[in-house]
Design an enzyme around this catalytic site. Structure first.
Site, PDB file in Angstrom:
ATOM      1  N   CYS A 102      16.221 -31.588 124.107  1.00 26.69           N
ATOM      2  CA  CYS A 102      15.147 -31.677 122.881  1.00 26.69           C
ATOM      3  C   CYS A 102      13.896 -31.642 124.176  1.00 26.69           C
ATOM      4  CB  CYS A 102      15.089 -32.913 122.706  1.00 26.69           C
ATOM      5  SG  CYS A 102      13.875 -33.486 121.262  1.00 26.69           S
ATOM      6  N   CYS A 116       7.249 -42.304 112.938  1.00 26.76           N
ATOM      7  CA  CYS A 116       7.820 -41.821 114.000  1.00 26.76           C
ATOM      8  C   CYS A 116       7.378 -42.746 115.289  1.00 26.76           C
ATOM      9  CB  CYS A 116       7.373 -40.270 114.246  1.00 26.76           C
ATOM     10  SG  CYS A 116       7.768 -39.178 115.892  1.00 26.76           S
TER      11      CYS A 116
END
Length: 341
Positions: A102, A116
């Protein structure tokens, strides 16, 4: 950056550089760059004069690993320092088919999603194609295995750095380099509709993952500022077009937030919204971050939500939680400001 990064060039672009003659040397240079060398001096099958010229006029990018954390489930999180002092995080996850990495596409993020961590310090700058690619290259070298899959789901909004991300997608799939096929790459976006349309026109075979996280605009706008610019109707229309143009099914990411978007009524509304689309919903229990009062849905709420979607003909899975104990799970990566360790 005082000198261009060699790793930002495709083999054809390397061959067009006046310093690289004859042109066939370009493939050798490209191959060396994607083995992780830190200078042209290490490219031992090139003439010495060429190596010296390349080192004089160009830079071979190589991030500095400031920290590596290994989760109890085998997930690895890396903190890299870039040439200008910015730091980015990368996660390597292990699956049956091999390691998946990722990557971050920006140093920070300006999208402002409330759940987030990546956006809490704002956006510092976009990453170059080579800086995105290096995360895969050096994570793979560190773990000693070939990386088979890539997800652009780390810090940053990939479509907010469109040109550099597009160049990265070319580089990472090029024969002689990492050579990772487009069907093994997923790009996650919070929903920049005009850029989704632009990406569709590229006709790439990557998987588009869209951060939906709510069944309607009222809820979505409370947690995702971008939803005020791009209403859900526009977003779903762009996603439907992406499928029509590329033939690739869109995956919708749905973070499950306790008492906010995880009720059976929300599931029913979401199913109605997606009815008729060739779509897949990926349910993700919210991962805690220090700055947020939001909490993850209870496991039984997630199961019920999945049941409602499935009964209404929507394919839905629950994402496996990886790396939570080292803050490497979805939404937990951030642009750290750190002194050298």
């Amino acid at each position: 950056m005082s000198k261009p990064y060699l790793k930002d060039f495709t083999p054809a672009e390397l061959a067009a550089l006046p310093e690289i003659t004859p042109a066939y040397r370009a493939k050798q240079v490209f191959a060396w760059l994607h083995r992780g060398v830190s200078s042209a001096a290490e490219m031992t099958d090139l003439p010495k004069a060429l190596r010296e010229t390349l080192d004089e006029r160009y830079t071979v990018s190589k991030p500095t690993m400031l920290r590596r954390q290994i989760s109890s489930d085998g997930t690895r999180k890396y903190l890299w320092e870039l040439a200008d002092g910015n730091c980015v995080e990368t996660v390597l996850m292990r699956y049956k088919y091999g390691p998946s990495v990722c990557v971050s596409t920006q140093a920070g993020c300006r999208m402002g999603c409330v759940f987030c961590a990546s956006t809490k310090l704002g956006l510092s700058r976009n990453l170059l194609p080579s800086e995105i690619l290096d995360q895969i290259l050096f994570a793979g070298l560190d773990c000693g295995e070939r990386v088979s899959h890539v997800v652009l789901m780390g810090t940053g909004e990939p479509l907010d750095n469109y040109d550099n991300v597009r160049k990265f997608l070319t580089l990472v799939g090029t024969d002689g380099g990492l050579n990772i096929g487009a069907r093994n790459i997923s790009l996650s976006t919070c929903g920049l509709c005009d850029q989704i349309d632009r990406l569709a026109d590229e006709k790439l075979q990557i998987t588009l993952s869209v951060s939906l996280h709510a069944p309607n605009d009222t809820l979505r706008q409370q947690i995702m500022p971008i939803a005020r610019k791009y209403p859900m109707e526009w977003l779903l229309r762009s996603c439907a077009r992406y499928f029509e143009v590329t033939g690739r099914r869109v995956s919708y990411e749905y973070i499950m937030i306790r008492g906010f978007n995880d009720t059976p009524a929300c599931a029913e509304e979401l199913a109605e919204r997606l009815r008729g689309q060739n779509a897949h919903v990926n349910l993700i229990r919210l991962n805690n971050i220090a700055e947020s009062p939001l909490r993850p849905s209870l496991p039984e709420s997630v199961r019920e939500f999945q049941r409602v979607l499935t009964e209404r003909g929507i394919t839905a899975t629950v994402r496996r939680r990886l790396g939570d104990d080292i803050s490497a799970a979805c939404g937990q990566l951030r642009r750290e400001q750190i002194n050298r360790l």
